[in-house]
Design a protein around this motif. Structure first.
Motif, PDB file in Angstrom:
ATOM      1  N   SER A 167       0.771  -1.127  -0.151  1.00  0.00           N
ATOM      2  CA  SER A 167      -0.095  -0.101  -0.052  1.00  0.00           C
ATOM      3  C   SER A 167       0.842   1.284  -0.082  1.00  0.00           C
ATOM      4  O   SER A 167       0.409   2.348  -0.523  1.00  0.00           O
ATOM      5  CB  SER A 167      -1.006  -0.014   1.270  1.00  0.00           C
ATOM      6  OG  SER A 167      -0.218  -0.005   2.376  1.00  0.00           O
ATOM      7  N   LYS A 169       0.845   4.123  -3.009  1.00  0.00           N
ATOM      8  CA  LYS A 169       0.811   5.763  -2.567  1.00  0.00           C
ATOM      9  C   LYS A 169       1.790   6.442  -3.317  1.00  0.00           C
ATOM     10  O   LYS A 169       1.504   7.574  -3.841  1.00  0.00           O
ATOM     11  CB  LYS A 169       0.833   5.765  -0.995  1.00  0.00           C
ATOM     12  CG  LYS A 169      -0.320   5.686  -0.393  1.00  0.00           C
ATOM     13  CD  LYS A 169      -0.193   6.024   1.227  1.00  0.00           C
ATOM     14  CE  LYS A 169      -1.347   5.853   1.866  1.00  0.00           C
ATOM     15  NZ  LYS A 169      -1.324   6.188   3.290  1.00  0.00           N
ATOM     16  N   TYR A 171       1.458   9.256  -5.921  1.00  0.00           N
ATOM     17  CA  TYR A 171       1.916  10.808  -5.586  1.00  0.00           C
ATOM     18  C   TYR A 171       2.655  11.106  -6.729  1.00  0.00           C
ATOM     19  O   TYR A 171       2.830  12.512  -7.279  1.00  0.00           O
ATOM     20  CB  TYR A 171       2.635  10.753  -4.366  1.00  0.00           C
ATOM     21  CG  TYR A 171       1.599  10.803  -3.012  1.00  0.00           C
ATOM     22  CD1 TYR A 171       0.793  11.479  -2.948  1.00  0.00           C
ATOM     23  CD2 TYR A 171       2.213   9.973  -1.991  1.00  0.00           C
ATOM     24  CE1 TYR A 171      -0.115  11.602  -1.995  1.00  0.00           C
ATOM     25  CE2 TYR A 171       1.556  10.162  -0.805  1.00  0.00           C
ATOM     26  CZ  TYR A 171       0.230  10.626  -0.694  1.00  0.00           C
ATOM     27  OH  TYR A 171      -0.636  10.814   0.219  1.00  0.00           O
TER      28      TYR A 171
END
Length: 97
Positions: free
Chosen positions: A7, A11, A15
């Motif tokens: 995870s 992320k 980003y």
């Protein structure tokens, strides 16, 4: 010590993609303005340079006489006129067999 997780990896990828698209969007908004300012600044510098060259040309005295319409140029750097170099005389010859 921290361990990497799936995870966290997702992320980070999210980003990076978000940063890329935000940067691309802002570049489309502000890059034309920056280029326009740069072109205007370059034009001003060019105009100032041309003006300085014109003023330097005006410093050399250009006189025009009214009687003969003859142009006389007096420059500040004409103390020593150029001399042409004479290397030698031209000799015409014929080949002998």
């Amino acid at each position: 010590m921290q361990t990497a997780s799936f995870s966290g990896f997702i992320k980070a990828i999210f980003y990076m993609i978000a940063f890329y698209y935000i940067f691309k969007f802002l570049a489309r908004l502000f890059l034309p303005l920056l280029v326009k300012k740069a072109v205007e600044k370059a034009g001003e510098n060019f105009q100032q340079h041309q003006q300085q060259q014109y003023q330097r040309a005006q410093q050399t005295t250009w006189k025009k006489t009214s009687s003969n319409d003859e142009i006389i140029i007096d420059t500040a750097n004409s103390k020593n006129p150029r001399e042409t170099k004479k290397i030698g005389d031209y000799v015409d010859y014929e080949e002998i067999d």
